[in-house]
Design a protein around this motif. Structure first.
Motif, PDB file in Angstrom:
ATOM      1  N   ASP A  23       9.148  12.133  -2.307  1.00 53.35           N
ATOM      2  CA  ASP A  23       8.509  13.458  -2.559  1.00 53.35           C
ATOM      3  C   ASP A  23       8.090  13.807  -1.072  1.00 53.35           C
ATOM      4  N   ASN A  24       8.510  13.113  -0.042  1.00 44.57           N
ATOM      5  CA  ASN A  24       8.074  13.492   1.184  1.00 44.57           C
ATOM      6  C   ASN A  24       6.664  13.521   1.547  1.00 44.57           C
ATOM      7  N   ASN A  25       5.820  12.681   0.720  1.00 46.42           N
ATOM      8  CA  ASN A  25       4.476  13.222   0.731  1.00 46.42           C
ATOM      9  C   ASN A  25       3.659  11.827   0.729  1.00 46.42           C
ATOM     10  N   SER A  26       4.417  10.488   0.867  1.00 48.98           N
ATOM     11  CA  SER A  26       3.803   9.121   0.765  1.00 48.98           C
ATOM     12  C   SER A  26       4.756   8.481   1.725  1.00 48.98           C
ATOM     13  N   VAL A  27       3.977   7.278   2.056  1.00 51.69           N
ATOM     14  CA  VAL A  27       4.638   6.474   2.831  1.00 51.69           C
ATOM     15  C   VAL A  27       4.185   4.880   2.417  1.00 51.69           C
TER      16      VAL A  27
ATOM     17  N   ALA B 250       0.771  -1.311   0.023  1.00 54.74           N
ATOM     18  CA  ALA B 250       0.162   0.111   0.144  1.00 54.74           C
ATOM     19  C   ALA B 250       0.897   1.143   0.119  1.00 54.74           C
ATOM     20  N   ILE B 251       0.611   2.240  -0.974  1.00 53.43           N
ATOM     21  CA  ILE B 251       0.966   3.618  -0.695  1.00 53.43           C
ATOM     22  C   ILE B 251       0.041   4.473  -0.169  1.00 53.43           C
ATOM     23  N   ALA B 252       0.455   5.277   1.046  1.00 49.31           N
ATOM     24  CA  ALA B 252      -0.396   6.372   1.401  1.00 49.31           C
ATOM     25  C   ALA B 252       0.086   7.449   0.987  1.00 49.31           C
ATOM     26  N   ARG B 253      -0.737   8.142   0.403  1.00 50.98           N
ATOM     27  CA  ARG B 253      -0.130   9.618  -0.110  1.00 50.98           C
ATOM     28  C   ARG B 253      -1.179  10.985   0.327  1.00 50.98           C
ATOM     29  N   GLY B 254      -0.527  11.992   0.265  1.00 57.16           N
ATOM     30  CA  GLY B 254      -1.347  13.213   0.631  1.00 57.16           C
ATOM     31  C   GLY B 254      -1.301  13.506   1.962  1.00 57.16           C
ATOM     32  N   ARG B 255      -0.318  13.202   2.841  1.00 56.64           N
ATOM     33  CA  ARG B 255      -0.001  13.391   4.038  1.00 56.64           C
ATOM     34  C   ARG B 255       1.625  13.465   4.313  1.00 56.64           C
ATOM     35  N   HIS B 256       1.980  14.415   4.885  1.00 54.72           N
ATOM     36  CA  HIS B 256       3.614  14.355   5.425  1.00 54.72           C
ATOM     37  C   HIS B 256       3.769  13.110   6.171  1.00 54.72           C
ATOM     38  N   PRO B 257       4.555  12.224   5.815  1.00 53.13           N
ATOM     39  CA  PRO B 257       5.087  10.980   6.755  1.00 53.13           C
ATOM     40  C   PRO B 257       5.323  11.015   8.272  1.00 53.13           C
ATOM     41  N   ARG B 258       5.560  12.468   8.578  1.00 54.42           N
ATOM     42  CA  ARG B 258       5.850  12.659  10.156  1.00 54.42           C
ATOM     43  C   ARG B 258       4.693  13.135  10.772  1.00 54.42           C
TER      44      ARG B 258
ATOM     45  N   LEU C   3      -1.177  10.273  10.873  1.00 52.82           N
ATOM     46  CA  LEU C   3      -1.028   9.198   9.947  1.00 52.82           C
ATOM     47  C   LEU C   3       0.041   8.288  10.481  1.00 52.82           C
ATOM     48  N   ILE C   4       0.753   8.571  11.387  1.00 51.27           N
ATOM     49  CA  ILE C   4       1.822   7.620  12.082  1.00 51.27           C
ATOM     50  C   ILE C   4       0.806   6.798  13.055  1.00 51.27           C
ATOM     51  N   GLN C   5       0.131   7.443  13.887  1.00 48.90           N
ATOM     52  CA  GLN C   5      -0.932   6.715  14.661  1.00 48.90           C
ATOM     53  C   GLN C   5      -1.873   5.582  13.716  1.00 48.90           C
ATOM     54  N   SER C   6      -2.409   6.325  12.644  1.00 44.62           N
ATOM     55  CA  SER C   6      -2.962   5.396  11.718  1.00 44.62           C
ATOM     56  C   SER C   6      -2.404   3.973  11.264  1.00 44.62           C
ATOM     57  N   LEU C   7      -1.022   4.267  10.866  1.00 48.23           N
ATOM     58  CA  LEU C   7      -0.200   3.253  10.082  1.00 48.23           C
ATOM     59  C   LEU C   7       0.243   2.276  11.304  1.00 48.23           C
ATOM     60  N   VAL C   8       0.486   2.602  12.592  1.00 47.81           N
ATOM     61  CA  VAL C   8       0.743   1.553  13.740  1.00 47.81           C
ATOM     62  C   VAL C   8      -0.453   0.840  14.016  1.00 47.81           C
ATOM     63  N   ASN C   9      -1.646   1.537  14.130  1.00 47.22           N
ATOM     64  CA  ASN C   9      -2.703   0.631  14.322  1.00 47.22           C
ATOM     65  C   ASN C   9      -2.873  -0.441  13.362  1.00 47.22           C
ATOM     66  N   VAL C  10      -2.910  -0.011  11.788  1.00 40.47           N
ATOM     67  CA  VAL C  10      -3.151  -0.848  10.940  1.00 40.47           C
ATOM     68  C   VAL C  10      -1.973  -1.739  10.890  1.00 40.47           C
ATOM     69  N   ALA C  11      -0.766  -1.549  11.087  1.00 36.63           N
ATOM     70  CA  ALA C  11       0.460  -2.727  11.005  1.00 36.63           C
ATOM     71  C   ALA C  11       0.008  -3.618  12.270  1.00 36.63           C
ATOM     72  N   ASP C  12      -0.347  -3.148  13.267  1.00 31.47           N
ATOM     73  CA  ASP C  12      -0.758  -4.006  14.510  1.00 31.47           C
ATOM     74  C   ASP C  12      -1.842  -4.933  13.963  1.00 31.47           C
TER      75      ASP C  12
ATOM     76  N   SER D 197      -7.964   0.919   4.947  1.00 25.89           N
ATOM     77  CA  SER D 197      -8.163   1.886   6.250  1.00 25.89           C
ATOM     78  C   SER D 197      -7.422   2.922   6.939  1.00 25.89           C
ATOM     79  N   ILE D 198      -6.268   2.975   6.237  1.00 24.47           N
ATOM     80  CA  ILE D 198      -5.049   4.219   6.486  1.00 24.47           C
ATOM     81  C   ILE D 198      -5.881   5.305   6.400  1.00 24.47           C
ATOM     82  N   ASP D 199      -5.449   6.048   7.423  1.00 23.95           N
ATOM     83  CA  ASP D 199      -6.100   7.359   7.371  1.00 23.95           C
ATOM     84  C   ASP D 199      -5.349   8.421   6.359  1.00 23.95           C
ATOM     85  N   ALA D 200      -5.545   8.438   5.190  1.00 27.19           N
ATOM     86  CA  ALA D 200      -4.591   9.348   4.381  1.00 27.19           C
ATOM     87  C   ALA D 200      -5.726   9.666   3.185  1.00 27.19           C
ATOM     88  N   PRO D 201      -5.455  10.814   2.557  1.00 22.53           N
ATOM     89  CA  PRO D 201      -6.205  11.420   1.353  1.00 22.53           C
ATOM     90  C   PRO D 201      -6.213  10.362   0.443  1.00 22.53           C
TER      91      PRO D 201
END
Length: 189
Positions: free
Chosen positions: A126-130, A80-88, A92-101, A158-162
């Motif tokens: 691009d510092n706009n995707s993870v 998956a590529i989550a785009r549209g939000r800064h990786p930091r 987004l970090i919390q959403s990715l941690v929850n999804v990974a768990d 379900s990752i919280d990204a645009p």
């Protein structure tokens, strides 16, 4: 069939052209029969062709593939590529941690790598995707693998990204096949 002698300078192709013209109906009937016969015989080839899935487990190529898979390891992946939000971005970090768990808790998921846990990170230039890579267990039955891929894809979406783009080899093949069927239906209608 009798070919008459041609004056000097008349080529063999000129003579052949005259014969074809003279017997044009017979030539057309013969070519039509050849094309129809080829279509009937050729169509049966696809019914008899095999992609190798029906090979015996004792076949050398099947044994070699199994050994390579065991030694090289990696099972099928869903990415998956989550785009549209800064990786930091903390959300987004919390959403990715929850999804990974959530992904790690799914039976059949071998490993989950994301931009925060993978060596070198999976953050876009691009510092706009993870990216998130999910490796699945190797050797699952086709139906089980499809079910697992669909479950993993749903969780990744379900990752919280645009924008969240989800793909994998089998997911892409099924999407292409589905699209081909839809396109064929439109084309034929």
């Amino acid at each position: 069939m009798h070919l008459r002698a041609e004056p000097e300078g008349v080529s063999m192709f000129t003579a052949l052209g005259r014969v074809m013209y003279r017997w044009r109906v017979l030539v057309l009937v013969l070519w039509t029969a050849i094309v129809v016969g080829g279509g009937i015989i050729g169509g049966q080839i696809f019914d008899r062709a095999s992609n190798g899935d029906s090979l015996s487990p004792a076949a050398e190529s099947v044994r070699t593939e199994r050994v390579l898979d065991e030694r090289l390891g990696d099972g099928p992946e869903v990415v998956a590529i989550a785009r549209g939000r800064h990786p930091r971005d903390p959300d987004l970090i919390q959403s990715l941690v929850n999804v990974a768990d959530e992904l790690r808790a799914i039976d059949g998921v071998v490993e989950v790598r994301d931009g925060y846990t993978a060596p070198g990170g999976l953050i876009g230039a691009d510092n706009n995707s993870v990216a998130v890579q999910v490796e699945l267990r190797l050797g699952l039955a086709a139906a089980d693998q499809q079910r697992l891929e669909e479950e993993v894809a749903a969780v990744l979406r379900s990752i919280d990204a645009p924008a969240v783009l989800v793909s994998g080899e089998q997911l892409a093949e099924r999407a292409f096949a589905d699209q081909a069927v839809r396109d064929a239906a439109v084309g034929e209608s």
